[in-house]
Enzyme design. Structure first.
Site, PDB file in Angstrom:
ATOM      1  N   GLU A   1       0.861  -1.188   0.000  1.00 36.84           N
ATOM      2  CA  GLU A   1       0.000   0.000   0.000  1.00 36.84           C
ATOM      3  C   GLU A   1       0.890   1.227   0.000  1.00 36.84           C
ATOM      4  O   GLU A   1       2.121   1.119   0.116  1.00 36.84           O
ATOM      5  CB  GLU A   1      -0.961  -0.035   1.196  1.00 36.84           C
ATOM      6  CG  GLU A   1      -2.006  -1.148   1.058  1.00 36.84           C
ATOM      7  CD  GLU A   1      -3.038  -1.167   2.166  1.00 36.84           C
ATOM      8  OE1 GLU A   1      -3.778  -0.197   2.300  1.00 36.84           O
ATOM      9  OE2 GLU A   1      -3.079  -2.168   2.902  1.00 36.84           O
TER      10      GLU A   1
ATOM     11  N   HIS B   1      -9.825   9.250   3.029  1.00 35.43           N
ATOM     12  CA  HIS B   1      -9.399   8.177   2.113  1.00 35.43           C
ATOM     13  C   HIS B   1      -9.719   8.620   0.692  1.00 35.43           C
ATOM     14  O   HIS B   1     -10.803   9.136   0.425  1.00 35.43           O
ATOM     15  CB  HIS B   1     -10.119   6.873   2.451  1.00 35.43           C
ATOM     16  CG  HIS B   1      -9.466   5.666   1.868  1.00 35.43           C
ATOM     17  ND1 HIS B   1      -9.488   5.390   0.523  1.00 35.43           N
ATOM     18  CD2 HIS B   1      -8.755   4.666   2.435  1.00 35.43           C
ATOM     19  CE1 HIS B   1      -8.824   4.270   0.295  1.00 35.43           C
ATOM     20  NE2 HIS B   1      -8.361   3.808   1.444  1.00 35.43           N
TER      21      HIS B   1
ATOM     22  N   ARG C   1      -1.871   8.825   8.950  1.00 34.65           N
ATOM     23  CA  ARG C   1      -1.575   7.425   9.280  1.00 34.65           C
ATOM     24  C   ARG C   1      -1.112   6.645   8.051  1.00 34.65           C
ATOM     25  O   ARG C   1      -1.684   6.767   6.964  1.00 34.65           O
ATOM     26  CB  ARG C   1      -2.834   6.766   9.852  1.00 34.65           C
ATOM     27  CG  ARG C   1      -2.666   5.301  10.156  1.00 34.65           C
ATOM     28  CD  ARG C   1      -3.892   4.742  10.830  1.00 34.65           C
ATOM     29  NE  ARG C   1      -5.087   4.836  10.024  1.00 34.65           N
ATOM     30  CZ  ARG C   1      -5.387   4.025   9.011  1.00 34.65           C
ATOM     31  NH1 ARG C   1      -4.558   3.041   8.663  1.00 34.65           N
ATOM     32  NH2 ARG C   1      -6.515   4.175   8.359  1.00 34.65           N
TER      33      ARG C   1
HETATM   34  C1  SIN Z   1      -7.800   0.483   2.811  1.00 37.74           C
HETATM   35  O1  SIN Z   1      -7.983  -0.723   2.685  1.00 37.74           O
HETATM   36  O2  SIN Z   1      -7.541   1.237   1.881  1.00 37.74           O
HETATM   37  C2  SIN Z   1      -7.909   1.066   4.193  1.00 37.74           C
HETATM   38  C3  SIN Z   1      -6.936   0.460   5.097  1.00 37.74           C
HETATM   39  C4  SIN Z   1      -6.462   1.464   6.071  1.00 37.74           C
HETATM   40  O3  SIN Z   1      -7.128   2.463   6.279  1.00 37.74           O
HETATM   41  O4  SIN Z   1      -5.370   1.289   6.605  1.00 37.74           O
END
Ligand code: SIN
Length: 538
Positions: A128, A243, A383
Site C-alpha cells: 500500500e 481516504h 496514518r
Molecule cells: C484500505 O484498505 O484502503 C484502508 C486500510 C487502512 O485504512 O489502513
C-alpha cells in the site's frame, strides 16, 4: 471519601442497575477485544454500542501491517510510518508499534487467523502507499472481519468476560478525580451503571462527523466526547484522514475501495482515461493518502469525474483477491474488473483523539484509551495504510497490561501545548471567531452539520470557512440536548465536530491530513507540536 459523580452531575436514576467489575472496556473492535483478552484474570465487562462487526474493525479491508517479510524490519516499518506522519509522529510510540507488531500479529496467526498465503505457505504480503516493501497481511479484502472473528471467538470462551451489546455509554463516573465507572443506556433504553477501578475507551473513530465517510453509522466519536466532557486531554483533532477512494455513484453507499487495489496495480484515471496522478506526485497512485485525496478533487474540478481502473489486470485475480469490493460494486451495477469505477474522497480515520501514552494511560486516573479513539501520536499528521488494525492490537494489549498495575501515572507528554478553554491566548490572535454566521440559524440538523463539516472542515480548509463552521457548531453545542439515547449521540457528534473545527482553525499550516488553503506550507518552526484541548473545570 468523595461521593462518586458523573460529569453531567445528574442524580442517579432511581431504577438503574449497578454492576461492579474489575475492568470496563468500552468498545468491541480490535483494541477493546485484545485488551479484554489480556484482562481476563479479573472480571471484565465489555460494553459495545452495536453488535459484533458493526464497528470500524469489521469494515477494515486492506489489511494489517507488520514487518514479517524477508526484506523488512521493524526499523524500516518505523521509518515508513514516520514518513507518512509528516513530521509529527511520536517516535517512541512508532518504535513500539513497529517493534511489537510482529509479536502480536504472530499471536493472531497462532489463534487461527486465516490470512491469505503465498505459494510457499507463508502469509502473503500486500503493498500500500508509502510502504517501501510488501508488508500488509490480509484476508482477501475483509481483513478486519477476520481479525474480529478470531478475537470474538477467544473472548466468548472467557468465563470472566461479560459482554453487553447495544449499550450507549453516557457518562464517566468520577470520584476524587479518578474515573471509577460509567453510566450507560442498555438495549431497552434503561439507564445502568457499572463500576470498576479501571476503564478503557476503545470506542473507535468519528467519521460520522462528516457528510462523506467510509465509516459505519456507529463511528460517532463517543469516546472523545466522553473523555473531553470528563476533563481529559484531547490531542491533534485537526488531523483527519480522508481516504481517496470511496465509491462515488449517485444512489449507492459510499463504501471503501481499498488502497490495496492500487497496491496491486489499479490506476486512477480522469475522464479522458489519463492516469493523472503522475502529474501530482512522483509516487503517482501510491503517493500519501492526503495527496491522492486532494489531487482527485483538483482533477475532478479541472476535468470532471475520476475513476479507478483495473481493466489492465487479470480479471480472475481481481475477483479472487477483492471479493467483497467486487460484490459491493456489483450491487451498485458495476463490474470491478471491467468497468471504470467512479471514486472520490471520504473521511476515513482520525489521527487525533484522547491523549494517551504508549500504555494507554490518559490524563485522567483510572481512564485508559487504545485504538482509533486514542492519540498516542503514533500516526502523527497522517496514518500509514494498514497501521490501524495493528495499532488496536498492540496498544490494546499494552493498555491491558497497564490497567493491571496498581499505579496510574498520568500521561503527560512533554511535547504538548495545552489549550485550556481559550485557544486564542496561545496563538495570540487579535479577533475571536464570529459568533453569528451570516444567515445562520440555531437549529442544526444532523445532515446540515455533516455537510457543514465536509464543506468547511474537510479536505480544503480556510480561516473563514472554519470560523463559519465553528460559530454554527458552538451555537449548537450551547443548546440543550435531549437526555435520551438520540440526544447523547447528537451531543457527542457536535462536541467532536466543534473540537475538530477549533483545532483546524488554530493550526495555521498544512501538514498531513490537515490542509489550509491560506497556509499551504508545512511550518516546522511554529507548528511541529501537538496541541491538546482540555475543558476548564469550574
Ligand atoms: C484500505 O484498505 O484502503 C484502508 C486500510 C487502512 O485504512 O489502513
Amino acid at each position: 471519601m468523595d461521593r462518586p459523580t458523573t460529569n453531567d452531575q445528574r442524580p442517579p436514576a432511581k431504577d438503574h442497575f449497578l454492576t461492579v467489575v474489575d475492568f470496563i472496556v468500552i468498545g468491541g473492535g480490535v483494541a477493546g477485544l485484545r485488551a479484554a483478552i489480556g484482562l481476563a484474570a479479573g472480571r471484565v465487562l465489555i460494553l459495545t454500542k452495536a453488535g459484533p462487526a458493526e464497528g470500524n474493525t469489521g469494515y477494515a479491508q486492506g489489511g494489517i501491517a507488520a514487518a514479517l517479510g524477508e526484506d523488512d524490519s521493524p526499523s524500516l516499518h518505523a521509518a515508513d510510518t514516520l514518513r507518512a506522519g509528516d513530521g509529527l509522529c511520536d517516535e517512541d510510540a512508532v518504535r513500539v508499534l513497529a517493534g511489537e507488531g510482529p509479536r502480536y500479529v504472530g499471536e493472531l496467526l497462532e489463534w487461527g487467523a486465516r490470512f491469505d498465503r503465498d505459494e510457499r505457505g507463508r502469509p502473503a504480503l500486500g503493498r500500500e502507499a508509502v510502504h517501501s516493501v510488501r508488508r500488509v497481511l490480509h484476508a482477501g479484502d475483509a481483513t478486519g472481519r477476520e481479525i474480529g472473528r478470531v478475537l470474538w471467538d477467544r473472548v466468548r470462551a472467557l468465563s470472566t468476560v461479560d459482554v453487553v451489546d447495544h449499550a450507549l455509554v453516557t457518562d464517566l463516573v468520577i470520584s476524587g478525580g479518578s474515573v471509577e465507572g460509567v453510566r450507560f443506556f442498555d438495549r431497552e433504553g434503561r439507564l445502568q451503571e457499572a463500576r470498576a477501578p479501571r476503564t478503557l475507551l476503545a470506542t473507535g473513530g468519528a467519521g460520522q462527523v462528516f457528510r462523506e465517510t467510509t465509516n459505519p453509522a456507529v463511528a460517532t466519536g463517543d469516546g472523545i466526547a466522553l473523555a473531553y466532557h470528563a476533563g481529559a486531554r484531547i490531542a491533534d483533532l485537526e488531523f483527519v484522514q480522508f481516504h481517496p477512494t470511496a465509491l462515488k455513484k449517485e444512489g449507492a453507499p459510499r463504501f471503501l475501495i481499498s488502497e490495496a487495489i492500487r497496491g496491486e496495480g489499479a490506476r486512477l484515471v480522469n475522464r479522458d482515461q489519463e492516469p493523472f496522478m503522475t502529474r501530482y506526485h512522483p509516487d503517482a497512485d501510491l503517493a500519501p493518502r492526503d495527496i491522492v485525496a486532494r489531487s482527485i478533487v483538483r482533477e475532478a474540478e479541472r476535468n470532471g469525474p475520476v475513476y479507478l481502473t483495473l481493466r489492465h489486470l487479470d480479471e480472475a485475480y481481481v475477483r479472487r483477491r477483492f471479493p467483497t469490493i467486487h460484490e459491493m460494486c456489483r450491487g451498485a451495477g458495476l463490474d470491478l474488473a471491467r468497468d471504470l469505477i467512479p471514486v472520490g474522497p471520504a473521511a476515513h480515520y482520525i489521527m487525533g483523539g484522547v491523549d494517551a501514552d504508549e500504555w494507554g494511560r490518559t490524563s485522567l486516573a483510572g481512564l485508559y484509551a487504545a485504538g482509533e479513539v486514542a492519540c498516542t501520536g503514533v500516526h502523527g499528521a497522517n496514518r500509514l495504510a494498514s497501521n490501524s488494525l495493528l495499532e488496536g492490537l498492540v496498544f490494546g494489549a499494552r493498555a491491558a497490561a497497564a490497567m493491571q498495575e496498581r499505579a496510574h501515572p498520568a500521561a503527560l507528554k512533554a511535547d504538548r501545548i495545552v489549550a485550556r478553554g481559550s485557544w486564542l491566548a496561545i496563538r495570540g490572535h487579535a479577533s475571536a471567531p464570529d459568533r453569528e454566521p451570516a444567515g445562520g440559524t440555531p437549529e442544526l440538523s444532523a445532515a446540515a452539520r455533516r455537510d457543514l463539516m465536509w464543506q468547511r472542515a474537510g479536505l480544503f480548509r480556510t480561516h473563514t470557512g472554519l470560523q463559519t463552521a465553528l460559530a454554527v457548531l458552538e451555537r449548537a453545542e450551547s443548546q440543550p440536548f435531549d437526555a435520551g439515547v438520540e440526544g447523547r449521540r447528537m451531543r457527542n457528534l457536535v462536541t467532536v465536530a466543534t473540537l475538530i473545527a477549533r483545532a483546524a482553525l488554530r493550526r495555521e499550516e498544512s501538514r498531513g491530513g490537515h490542509f489550509r488553503e491560506d497556509f499551504p506550507a508545512r511550518d516546522d518552526r511554529a507548528w511541529r507540536v501537538h496541541v491538546v484541548d482540555q475543558l476548564e473545570r469550574t
